[in-house]
Enzyme design. Sequence first.
Site, PDB file in Angstrom:
ATOM      1  N   GLY A 219       0.837  -1.195   0.000  1.00  0.00           N
ATOM      2  CA  GLY A 219       0.000   0.000   0.000  1.00  0.00           C
ATOM      3  C   GLY A 219       0.873   1.245   0.000  1.00  0.00           C
ATOM      4  O   GLY A 219       2.072   1.173   0.286  1.00  0.00           O
TER       5      GLY A 219
ATOM      6  N   GLN B 236       2.694  10.003   1.931  1.00  0.00           N
ATOM      7  CA  GLN B 236       4.038   9.417   2.057  1.00  0.00           C
ATOM      8  C   GLN B 236       4.978   9.878   0.945  1.00  0.00           C
ATOM      9  O   GLN B 236       6.195   9.747   1.075  1.00  0.00           O
ATOM     10  CB  GLN B 236       3.946   7.879   2.031  1.00  0.00           C
TER      11      GLN B 236
ATOM     12  N   CYS C  78       5.596  -0.338   7.656  1.00  0.00           N
ATOM     13  CA  CYS C  78       5.305   0.922   6.974  1.00  0.00           C
ATOM     14  C   CYS C  78       6.519   1.349   6.162  1.00  0.00           C
ATOM     15  O   CYS C  78       7.638   1.333   6.678  1.00  0.00           O
ATOM     16  CB  CYS C  78       4.955   1.994   8.014  1.00  0.00           C
ATOM     17  N   LEU C  79       6.290   1.724   4.921  1.00  0.00           N
ATOM     18  CA  LEU C  79       7.399   2.157   4.066  1.00  0.00           C
ATOM     19  C   LEU C  79       8.031   3.444   4.601  1.00  0.00           C
ATOM     20  O   LEU C  79       9.174   3.743   4.276  1.00  0.00           O
ATOM     21  CB  LEU C  79       6.908   2.366   2.628  1.00  0.00           C
TER      22      LEU C  79
ATOM     23  N   HIS D  16      -4.747   1.669   7.748  1.00  0.00           N
ATOM     24  CA  HIS D  16      -3.368   2.181   7.840  1.00  0.00           C
ATOM     25  C   HIS D  16      -3.155   3.338   6.854  1.00  0.00           C
ATOM     26  O   HIS D  16      -2.587   4.379   7.205  1.00  0.00           O
ATOM     27  CB  HIS D  16      -2.413   1.012   7.548  1.00  0.00           C
ATOM     28  N   GLU D  17      -3.638   3.161   5.621  1.00  0.00           N
ATOM     29  CA  GLU D  17      -3.408   4.180   4.582  1.00  0.00           C
ATOM     30  C   GLU D  17      -4.253   5.433   4.827  1.00  0.00           C
ATOM     31  O   GLU D  17      -3.784   6.550   4.609  1.00  0.00           O
ATOM     32  CB  GLU D  17      -3.695   3.615   3.179  1.00  0.00           C
TER      33      GLU D  17
ATOM     34  N   HIS E  74      -2.579   7.563   7.216  1.00  0.00           N
ATOM     35  CA  HIS E  74      -1.529   8.394   6.595  1.00  0.00           C
ATOM     36  C   HIS E  74      -2.129   9.693   6.054  1.00  0.00           C
ATOM     37  O   HIS E  74      -1.549  10.765   6.209  1.00  0.00           O
ATOM     38  CB  HIS E  74      -0.868   7.655   5.428  1.00  0.00           C
TER      39      HIS E  74
HETATM   40  O1  K1U Z   1       1.624   2.424   4.000  1.00  0.00           O
HETATM   41  C1  K1U Z   1       2.654   1.797   3.901  1.00  0.00           C
HETATM   42  O2  K1U Z   1       3.678   2.218   4.408  1.00  0.00           O
HETATM   43  C2  K1U Z   1       2.654   0.468   3.175  1.00  0.00           C
HETATM   44  C3  K1U Z   1       2.577  -0.708   4.131  1.00  0.00           C
HETATM   45  C4  K1U Z   1       1.142  -1.214   4.169  1.00  0.00           C
HETATM   46  C5  K1U Z   1       0.826  -2.127   5.317  1.00  0.00           C
HETATM   47  C6  K1U Z   1       1.426  -3.353   5.463  1.00  0.00           C
HETATM   48  C7  K1U Z   1       1.079  -4.176   6.511  1.00  0.00           C
HETATM   49  C8  K1U Z   1       0.110  -3.802   7.414  1.00  0.00           C
HETATM   50  C9  K1U Z   1      -0.468  -2.565   7.255  1.00  0.00           C
HETATM   51  C10 K1U Z   1      -0.124  -1.728   6.214  1.00  0.00           C
HETATM   52  C11 K1U Z   1       3.513  -1.779   3.609  1.00  0.00           C
HETATM   53  O3  K1U Z   1       3.418  -2.193   2.506  1.00  0.00           O
HETATM   54  S1  K1U Z   1       4.717  -2.333   4.709  1.00  0.00           S
HETATM   55  C12 K1U Z   1       5.677  -3.505   3.801  1.00  0.00           C
HETATM   56  C13 K1U Z   1       5.008  -4.770   3.428  1.00  0.00           C
HETATM   57  O4  K1U Z   1       5.010  -5.088   2.274  1.00  0.00           O
HETATM   58  C14 K1U Z   1       4.301  -5.664   4.374  1.00  0.00           C
HETATM   59  C15 K1U Z   1       4.480  -5.628   5.736  1.00  0.00           C
HETATM   60  C16 K1U Z   1       3.794  -6.473   6.582  1.00  0.00           C
HETATM   61  C17 K1U Z   1       2.927  -7.405   6.070  1.00  0.00           C
HETATM   62  C18 K1U Z   1       2.749  -7.471   4.716  1.00  0.00           C
HETATM   63  C19 K1U Z   1       3.449  -6.615   3.877  1.00  0.00           C
HETATM   64 ZN    ZN Z   2       2.572   3.241   6.212  1.00  0.00          ZN
END
Ligand code: K1U
Ligand code: ZN
Length: 170
Positions: free
Chosen positions: A46, A51, A91-92, A133-134, A137
């Site tokens: 996401g 971001q 989170c990225l 989560h998004e 943000h």
């Molecule tokens: O918003 C962001 O920073 C993206 C985030 C989205 C997210 C992942 C997991 C739970 C809630 C929100 C990411 O993509 S983090 C990296 C990732 O690919 C990931 C991390 C944990 C589980 C699955 C994927």
């Molecule tokens: Zn995030």
Amino acid sequence: MAILEVLHFPDNRLRNKAIAVESICSEIKEIAKNMLETMYAESGIGLAATQVNIAKRIIVLDLSEEKNEPLILVNPVITKLEGTETSREGCLSVPDYYDTVERAEHIEFNYKTLDNQLVKTDSDGLLAICVQHEIDHLDGKLFIDYLSPLKRQRLKKKIEKQEKQEGKVL
Ligand code: K1U
Ligand code: ZN
């Protein structure tokens, strides 16, 4: 298309509140495409416009294994939250840090597509977590804001140490 710079905590621009998109014009379509390219390049599932320092209410998602099911949500709004569940989030904008967060288990939400269609839908599981989560943000909120003060303090110290090693000045 372009890969955009993803802001990292503690960058204050992550606290900006995004503004609703008024009309879905070519600029918005270009932003959404660049956000998708950035999300794939960063191996995320996401990304919210905040971001990448764009104060517009746009999020992109792709939860598929093959990374071939992109979702673009313009002006997403959660209309109902039900139940609670805890899951591990990343989170990225907070690289290399994962922690458990409590969120609603089931959500009803709506958004506009790039074709200006209003979609009303509901979800649970990872999609529901990701949408919450998004949207956080877009409101200037990070998943680490839900952690205990002790955990947040430890994370802040870890990041400060990393920045010192990288020679960054805050
Ligand atoms: O918003 C962001 O920073 C993206 C985030 C989205 C997210 C992942 C997991 C739970 C809630 C929100 C990411 O993509 S983090 C990296 C990732 O690919 C990931 C991390 C944990 C589980 C699955 C994927
Ligand atoms: Zn995030």
